[in-house]
Design an enzyme around this catalytic site. Structure first.
Site, PDB file in Angstrom:
ATOM      1  N   ASP A  79      13.617  -5.450  -5.214  1.00  0.00           N
ATOM      2  CA  ASP A  79      13.088  -5.243  -3.984  1.00  0.00           C
ATOM      3  C   ASP A  79      12.278  -6.240  -3.432  1.00  0.00           C
ATOM      4  O   ASP A  79      12.338  -6.920  -2.321  1.00  0.00           O
ATOM      5  CB  ASP A  79      11.975  -4.007  -4.258  1.00  0.00           C
ATOM      6  CG  ASP A  79      10.799  -3.733  -3.104  1.00  0.00           C
ATOM      7  OD1 ASP A  79      11.019  -3.003  -2.349  1.00  0.00           O
ATOM      8  OD2 ASP A  79       9.785  -4.610  -3.140  1.00  0.00           O
ATOM      9  N   LYS A  80      11.438  -7.116  -4.149  1.00  0.00           N
ATOM     10  CA  LYS A  80      10.565  -8.156  -3.786  1.00  0.00           C
ATOM     11  C   LYS A  80      11.481  -9.279  -3.021  1.00  0.00           C
ATOM     12  O   LYS A  80      11.110  -9.837  -2.312  1.00  0.00           O
ATOM     13  CB  LYS A  80       9.741  -8.374  -4.779  1.00  0.00           C
ATOM     14  CG  LYS A  80       8.632  -7.372  -5.090  1.00  0.00           C
ATOM     15  CD  LYS A  80       7.437  -7.871  -6.173  1.00  0.00           C
ATOM     16  CE  LYS A  80       6.928  -6.541  -6.651  1.00  0.00           C
ATOM     17  NZ  LYS A  80       5.770  -6.189  -5.896  1.00  0.00           N
TER      18      LYS A  80
ATOM     19  N   GLU B 151      10.608  -1.162 -15.161  1.00  0.00           N
ATOM     20  CA  GLU B 151      10.817  -1.454 -13.953  1.00  0.00           C
ATOM     21  C   GLU B 151      11.361  -2.934 -13.644  1.00  0.00           C
ATOM     22  O   GLU B 151      10.734  -3.874 -14.266  1.00  0.00           O
ATOM     23  CB  GLU B 151       9.461  -0.944 -12.995  1.00  0.00           C
ATOM     24  CG  GLU B 151      10.012  -1.447 -11.462  1.00  0.00           C
ATOM     25  CD  GLU B 151       8.872  -1.693 -10.703  1.00  0.00           C
ATOM     26  OE1 GLU B 151       7.985  -2.054 -11.149  1.00  0.00           O
ATOM     27  OE2 GLU B 151       8.857  -1.544  -9.634  1.00  0.00           O
TER      28      GLU B 151
ATOM     29  N   SER C 195       7.174   2.139  -2.588  1.00  0.00           N
ATOM     30  CA  SER C 195       7.451   2.308  -4.043  1.00  0.00           C
ATOM     31  C   SER C 195       6.363   3.112  -4.591  1.00  0.00           C
ATOM     32  O   SER C 195       6.311   3.519  -5.552  1.00  0.00           O
ATOM     33  CB  SER C 195       7.138   0.937  -4.580  1.00  0.00           C
ATOM     34  OG  SER C 195       8.305   0.173  -4.370  1.00  0.00           O
TER      35      SER C 195
ATOM     36  N   HIS D  42      12.236  -1.442   3.948  1.00  0.00           N
ATOM     37  CA  HIS D  42      12.854  -0.767   3.045  1.00  0.00           C
ATOM     38  C   HIS D  42      13.821   0.018   4.156  1.00  0.00           C
ATOM     39  O   HIS D  42      13.602   0.302   5.191  1.00  0.00           O
ATOM     40  CB  HIS D  42      11.862   0.325   2.184  1.00  0.00           C
ATOM     41  CG  HIS D  42      10.957  -0.437   1.666  1.00  0.00           C
ATOM     42  ND1 HIS D  42       9.775   0.459   1.141  1.00  0.00           N
ATOM     43  CD2 HIS D  42      10.999  -1.709   1.006  1.00  0.00           C
ATOM     44  CE1 HIS D  42       9.011  -0.425   0.368  1.00  0.00           C
ATOM     45  NE2 HIS D  42       9.813  -1.612   0.361  1.00  0.00           N
TER      46      HIS D  42
ATOM     47  N   ASP E 141       0.926  -2.961 -10.084  1.00  0.00           N
ATOM     48  CA  ASP E 141       1.864  -2.918  -8.731  1.00  0.00           C
ATOM     49  C   ASP E 141       2.264  -1.299  -8.482  1.00  0.00           C
ATOM     50  O   ASP E 141       2.093  -0.613  -9.603  1.00  0.00           O
ATOM     51  CB  ASP E 141       2.839  -3.731  -8.889  1.00  0.00           C
ATOM     52  CG  ASP E 141       3.612  -3.776  -7.386  1.00  0.00           C
ATOM     53  OD1 ASP E 141       2.934  -3.557  -6.379  1.00  0.00           O
ATOM     54  OD2 ASP E 141       4.726  -4.248  -7.198  1.00  0.00           O
TER      55      ASP E 141
ATOM     56  N   ASP F  39      13.707   3.725  -6.654  1.00  0.00           N
ATOM     57  CA  ASP F  39      12.803   4.543  -5.680  1.00  0.00           C
ATOM     58  C   ASP F  39      13.105   4.516  -4.242  1.00  0.00           C
ATOM     59  O   ASP F  39      12.841   5.562  -3.731  1.00  0.00           O
ATOM     60  CB  ASP F  39      11.400   3.764  -5.919  1.00  0.00           C
ATOM     61  CG  ASP F  39      11.643   2.150  -5.722  1.00  0.00           C
ATOM     62  OD1 ASP F  39      12.610   1.764  -5.378  1.00  0.00           O
ATOM     63  OD2 ASP F  39      10.431   1.573  -5.769  1.00  0.00           O
ATOM     64  N   HIS F  40      14.021   3.281  -3.600  1.00  0.00           N
ATOM     65  CA  HIS F  40      14.249   3.601  -2.221  1.00  0.00           C
ATOM     66  C   HIS F  40      15.260   2.389  -2.038  1.00  0.00           C
ATOM     67  O   HIS F  40      15.706   1.538  -2.685  1.00  0.00           O
ATOM     68  CB  HIS F  40      12.933   3.469  -1.445  1.00  0.00           C
ATOM     69  CG  HIS F  40      12.315   2.202  -1.656  1.00  0.00           C
ATOM     70  ND1 HIS F  40      12.872   0.771  -1.411  1.00  0.00           N
ATOM     71  CD2 HIS F  40      11.013   1.745  -2.511  1.00  0.00           C
ATOM     72  CE1 HIS F  40      11.825  -0.185  -1.815  1.00  0.00           C
ATOM     73  NE2 HIS F  40      10.822   0.498  -2.502  1.00  0.00           N
TER      74      HIS F  40
ATOM     75  N   THR G 183       4.710   0.829  -8.790  1.00  0.00           N
ATOM     76  CA  THR G 183       5.579   1.599  -9.609  1.00  0.00           C
ATOM     77  C   THR G 183       4.838   1.869 -10.939  1.00  0.00           C
ATOM     78  O   THR G 183       4.597   3.099 -11.230  1.00  0.00           O
ATOM     79  CB  THR G 183       6.910   0.818  -9.624  1.00  0.00           C
ATOM     80  OG1 THR G 183       7.423   0.789  -8.466  1.00  0.00           O
ATOM     81  CG2 THR G 183       7.784   1.763 -10.453  1.00  0.00           C
TER      82      THR G 183
ATOM     83  N   ASP H  27      13.786  -1.136  -8.427  1.00  0.00           N
ATOM     84  CA  ASP H  27      13.012  -1.259  -7.374  1.00  0.00           C
ATOM     85  C   ASP H  27      13.860  -1.566  -5.981  1.00  0.00           C
ATOM     86  O   ASP H  27      14.242  -2.639  -6.057  1.00  0.00           O
ATOM     87  CB  ASP H  27      11.733  -1.843  -7.246  1.00  0.00           C
ATOM     88  CG  ASP H  27      10.705  -1.371  -6.463  1.00  0.00           C
ATOM     89  OD1 ASP H  27      10.973  -1.234  -5.287  1.00  0.00           O
ATOM     90  OD2 ASP H  27       9.458  -0.828  -6.672  1.00  0.00           O
TER      91      ASP H  27
ATOM     92  N   ARG I 197      -2.192   1.493  -2.515  1.00  0.00           N
ATOM     93  CA  ARG I 197      -1.757   0.659  -3.410  1.00  0.00           C
ATOM     94  C   ARG I 197      -2.349  -0.815  -3.715  1.00  0.00           C
ATOM     95  O   ARG I 197      -2.268  -1.363  -4.986  1.00  0.00           O
ATOM     96  CB  ARG I 197      -0.168   0.573  -3.466  1.00  0.00           C
ATOM     97  CG  ARG I 197       0.055  -0.169  -2.046  1.00  0.00           C
ATOM     98  CD  ARG I 197       1.409   0.037  -1.933  1.00  0.00           C
ATOM     99  NE  ARG I 197       2.215  -0.974  -2.873  1.00  0.00           N
ATOM    100  CZ  ARG I 197       3.670  -1.314  -2.692  1.00  0.00           C
ATOM    101  NH1 ARG I 197       4.483  -0.511  -2.208  1.00  0.00           N
ATOM    102  NH2 ARG I 197       4.030  -2.209  -3.668  1.00  0.00           N
TER     103      ARG I 197
ATOM    104  N   HIS J 173      13.007  -8.142   0.155  1.00  0.00           N
ATOM    105  CA  HIS J 173      11.788  -8.421   1.079  1.00  0.00           C
ATOM    106  C   HIS J 173      11.953  -9.593   1.778  1.00  0.00           C
ATOM    107  O   HIS J 173      11.799  -9.949   3.078  1.00  0.00           O
ATOM    108  CB  HIS J 173      10.404  -8.009   0.664  1.00  0.00           C
ATOM    109  CG  HIS J 173      10.066  -6.763   0.742  1.00  0.00           C
ATOM    110  ND1 HIS J 173      10.224  -5.797   1.918  1.00  0.00           N
ATOM    111  CD2 HIS J 173       9.703  -5.835  -0.312  1.00  0.00           C
ATOM    112  CE1 HIS J 173       9.716  -4.657   1.744  1.00  0.00           C
ATOM    113  NE2 HIS J 173       9.557  -4.601   0.223  1.00  0.00           N
TER     114      HIS J 173
END
Lengths: 460, 460
Positions: free
Chosen positions: B327-328, B322, B84, B421, B136, B369-370, B138, B35, B149, B331
Site C-alpha cells: 500500500d504505502k 502485515e 486500512s 485506494h 499504524d 484490506d482494500h 492495521t 495491505d 488513526r 501511494h
C-alpha cells in the site's frame, strides 16, 4: 456415528451400480465469458445493482479460481496485456498466441483446432452466443481461424480502414488464395449448430467469388437464419440456427443518464496555475437508465435459453456464451453500459444453472478474457482533509446507487477515444461439477484442458 | 473397488478415536494481510518476480475466496472505498465502521472488542507483526481503540500537522479525559505477547502525565523491548516482546533503478496542440534494485518466524502479520517497492505454512484490506497501429522483467502526492484447514466470524 457405516456401504454400492451409466452419459460444457470482466467490473456492477453487501449469482458459485492471462508477440516473446482474440484462442485451443489472432499460431498462420471443432468431431452439438457480432474475436476464436481479428467479412479481409488508417489484411485467407475465406464465410461453412448474436452486416454482402450473400451461403449449408427476438421462441427442433439480431454489436441494456459517459473533471483557472489552489468541478452524479435500442433485442439469457433448447441431446454439447460489451462499454468509458452487460451475463448464468440443475453431467464455467480500464475510486478523496482539490487525471463517472451513496468510476489508461485493456489475472468460477477439477489458480490455456478432459476424458 | 470398504471402516474408527483429542487441541490462527494487495498488485509482482506463468506461494493455497470490502461514513451511510483502519477493524472485530477508525464504532467512540483481545481473554497467546509502525492502522485495529488513526502517540493524539493542515485530534482518548491514551500507550499497556515492526518514534517520547517514555512504560509492564534484527534470534522463551526496528515504517526491500518511481509521459509540443499529432517520450524502462536501507532490517519472514517461536504453546494463539508497504509504496507510485513487499508477504506465508505443517490445528489466512491505484497497462498500446501517440494521463513505470519483456504500470487515481485506494473486492486464501469453512465470497466482517468460530467454536 457408527450408524454411518451401512449408509457408506449403500453409497458405495450405488456408485458401483451407476458408474457404467455415468461413463456413457452425455457431458455438456457451458462456458460463459464476461469480456473484460475483472474483479473491479464485478464490484462496480454488484455495488450498483445489489449494493456492496449484495451477491451476484456468480458470487455464489461454489468454485472460485483465477486465471493467468498469457500473451506473446509474433516472435513468441512475452506480452503482459492481452486482447480478446488471443485470450479466446487460449481458452478455445489451449495454445498461447499473439494479440489479434483468431485460433492461429503466433509467427505463422498455422490453424489451431478448437474445443468446439473437437466437440463437433466427437458428435457433440455445439453453439456460440454473443452480444457482439458473431464474427467478433471471442466467438470467432472457437469456430474460425484468421491472422487478424478485423478480417470479419469478404470486404474487410482486404484490410479495414479506421480513423484513416488501413488495418492489416488477411489476403492469404481468401478463397482465391486457397484459404477458407473471411470469418463470416467460415461461420457460414462451419458445422456449428447454433450461432446467436449481432453482426448481420458481415453476412449481408456477397461471399467471395459467389453471387450469393454470405447469409445465403449459410442457409444453403443448412442454417435456419433468423433476425428477430421472437424467432427464438419457435425454432424447429434440431434445426441448425444462425441468429443475427443487429448489424454489428447488439445494443446494450443500460446507459448513463441522458446517454452520458465518463467526463473530465474541470479544474478552475486557479487550480490550473497550481494544484493546491482553486477548485475543481466534478461531473454531476447520475443514475443508469435503460438504453432504448435494447428493447427490441433478445437478452443474453433469452439467447442462452434458446441455444440450450437446440443443443440438448443424448450425445452432449459445448456452448460458449459471451457478454461482449462489458469490454466494449469500458473502452468507451460507459460504466452503466458495462454494469448492464455484467447483469446480462449473470442472468445467462441463471439459465445455465437451471439447465444443469445440479446434475453432474453439465460443467458450467464463468470467466473473463482480460482486465479492463475501469477503477473504483473514492467519491470523496482519501485526502479531502487537506483542502486542495484532489481529482483523477482521467475521466470520471459518479454513480448514485440504491444505497443512496456515490460510487466513483475512473477511466485513465490513456487519452485515446478508447481505453486500454489491463493485464490483471481474471476470475474463474464453476458450478459444483467443477469441484476437484479446478485448482485455485490456472492459466487460461488450462481452462481448455479442464473442458477437454471433462468432455473427452484425460488425453495422453 | 470393494477393497475400499475395510479402508473406509478404518478411517471411520480413526476419526472416532481422534475426535476427542482434536476437540481439546490448541488452535492457532495466522492471518496474513497484504495491505492494498488486490489482484492487480499480485499479477504485477508475479510477472516481475516469477514471470507470467510463475506461481507465488499464495497462488498455490488450496482455498481461494474473495472479500467484499465494507465501509460506512460517520452517519452509517455506505462508502465504496475504504482505508486500512476501517477494513482492519472489519477483520479484527466483525463490525463495519468509518474510514480512519481503529476498532471504534462509526458515529460514536464505542470501543469494539477485537479477536486478539478475545484470544487473550481465552488464554491464547497473541501477536502482531507489521512492516509499518506497530501503531499504524492495521496492527492498531487489533489491539487498540481510537477515533482517528493518526493519534498514534501522546503528541499526535492532540492532532498531527501534515502539509500545513492540522488533522483531527482524539483528546477524548487522553488519560486526562479518562481515556486509554494514544495508540502507542495502549500497546504498552496491552496484554499482547508479541509486537514486531517499525514505529519506535511513537514510543520514544514521554507517556502522558508520566516521567517515563512510552517504551519504558512497556518495559515496566513486562515487555522485552528490542530494536535490532539480531535480537530476534535469542529471545528468552515465553518473554513478551516489543520489537521496534525503525522510527516509523520499516524500509522496503526493493526500489526502482536509481530510486526512480513512476514518471509522467512527456508529450511533444505538437502533441500538446493536438492529441493525434507529434510524439510522446515515455519514461525509460528500468529494473528494480535492492533498497540499501533494507539491509539492516529483519525481513517479514524473520519477524514471523520469531513471533511463531514465542507464540507456540499448548493453549493456541492468534497472530496477525502485515506487509504494509504494498500500500504505502503504491501511494507513492513506486511499483518496485510494492513488488518487494508482496514478495515479503509470500515469504512470511512460507514460514506460516511450515509452522502449520499440514496439521489441522492451524488456520492460515491470506487476505488484503482494500484495492490500490496501480494498473497493469500495455507497454505498447492496443491502438499503436493508429499512429497517434497513445499514453496514460497518469504516471507510468515501465519495468523490464526476467522474461525480457516490458510491463507497464500506471498510477492515475489522482494528481495529489499520494494515490487513492480503490474499491475492488480483494482476494482471500486459506490453507487446507480452511476447506469447508470459507464460502467463495465473504464480507470482510465474515473473516472475523471464520477466525472466531475456528478458535472458539460457533457462537450463539
Amino acid at each position: 456415528m457408527l450408524g454411518a457405516v451401512p449408509h457408506t456401504l449403500i453409497r458405495l454400492l450405488l456408485v458401483l451400480v451407476l458408474l457404467p451409466a455415468q461413463a456413457l452419459a452425455a457431458r455438456n460444457v457451458i462456458l460463459l465469458i464476461g469480456d473484460g470482466m475483472d474483479d473491479v467490473q464485478i464490484t462496480i456492477a454488484r455495488n450498483y445493482l445489489l449494493g456492496a453487501e449484495g451477491r451476484l449469482l456468480m458470487d455464489e458459485l461454489p468454485v472460485r479460481s483465477a486465471a493467468q492471462v498469457l500473451t506473446v508477440d509474433e516472435r513468441g516473446r512475452r506480452i503482459y496485456v492481452a486482447d480478446s482474440a488471443n485470450t479466446a484462442t487460449s481458452i478455445a485451443t489451449g495454445e498461447v498466441t499473439s494479440r489479434g489472432r483468431i485460433a492461429s499460431a503466433a509467427g505463422s498462420d498455422r490453424s489451431i483446432e478448437t474445443i468446439l471443432e473437437q466437440a463437433e468431431a466427437a458428435g457433440l452439438r455445439t453453439g456460440l452466443v454473443s452480444t457482439a457480432s458473431v464474427t467478433d474475436a471471442t466467438p470467432a476464436s472457437f469456430v474460425a481461424h484468421m491472422s487478424v481479428r478485423t478480417c470479419e467479412d469478404p470486404e474487410s479481409i482486404h484490410g479495414v480502414k479506421r480513423y484513416g488508417i488501413v488495418l492489416p489484411h488477411c489476403r492469404q485467407y481468401t478463397r482465391a488464395n486457397g484459404g477458407p475465406g473471411s470469418i463470416s464465410e467460415q461461420i457460414a461453412d462451419a458445422d456449428v449448430d447454433v450461432v446467436l448474436g449481432g453482426g448481420s452486416k458481415h453476412f449481408d454482402m456477397p461471399a467471395e467469388g459467389d453471387t450469393r450473400t454470405v447469409r445465403q451461403v449459410a442457409e444453403d449449408s443448412g442454417f435456419t437464419v433468423i433476425s428477430l427476438a421472437e424467432d427464438l421462441n419457435d425454432l424447429p427442433a434440431d434445426a441448425r440456427v444462425l441468429g443475427l439480431f443487429s448489424p454489428s454489436t447488439m445494443p446494450v441494456r443500460l446507459r448513463g443518464e441522458d446517454d452520458r459517459s465518463a467526463e473530465r473533471p474541470q479544474p478552475s483557472w486557479l487550480n490550473q496555475l497550481h494544484p493546491y489552489l482553486g477548485k475543481v468541478d466534478m461531473p454531476d452524479p447520475m443514475r443508469c437508465e435503460p438504453e432504448p435500442a435494447f428493447a427490441e433485442m433478445p437478452g443474453l439469457a433469452d439467447m442462452t435459453r434458446a441455444a440450450l433448447r437446440q443443443l440438448d441431446n443424448d450425445e452432449g454439447f459445448f456452448l460458449m456464451v459471451e457478454s461482449a460489451s462489458i469490454d466494449k462499454q469500458a473502452h468507451e468509458r460507459k460504466a452503466c453500459g458495462s454494469i448492464g452487460e455484467l447483469q446480462q451475463l449473470d442472468e445467462a448464468l441463471a439459465v445455465a444453472l437451471e439447465f444443469a440443475d445440479g446434475d453432474d453431467d453439465t460443467l458450467v464455467l464463468v470467466t473473463s478474457d482480460h482486465g479492463h480500464a475501469a477503477q473504483l475510486i473514492p467519491a470523496t478523496s482519501l485526502f479531502a482533509n487537506y483542502g486542495a482539490p484532489v481529482y483523477s487525471p482521467g475521466m470520471v463517472v459518479l454513480l448514485e446507487t440504491d444505497e443512496e451513496a456515490l460510487m466513483g468510476v475512473n477511466y485513465a489508461t490513456n487519452s485515446f477515444p478508447y481505453e486500454e485493456h489491463t493485464g490483471t489475472q481474471v476470475p474463474l468460477f464453476a458450478n459444483e461439477v467443477g469441484e476437484g477439477l479446478i485448482p485455485s489458480l490456472v492459466t487460461q490455456p488450462e481452462i481448455y484442458d479442464i473442458m477437454h478432459e471433462f468432455l473427452f476424458g484425460k488425453s495422453d
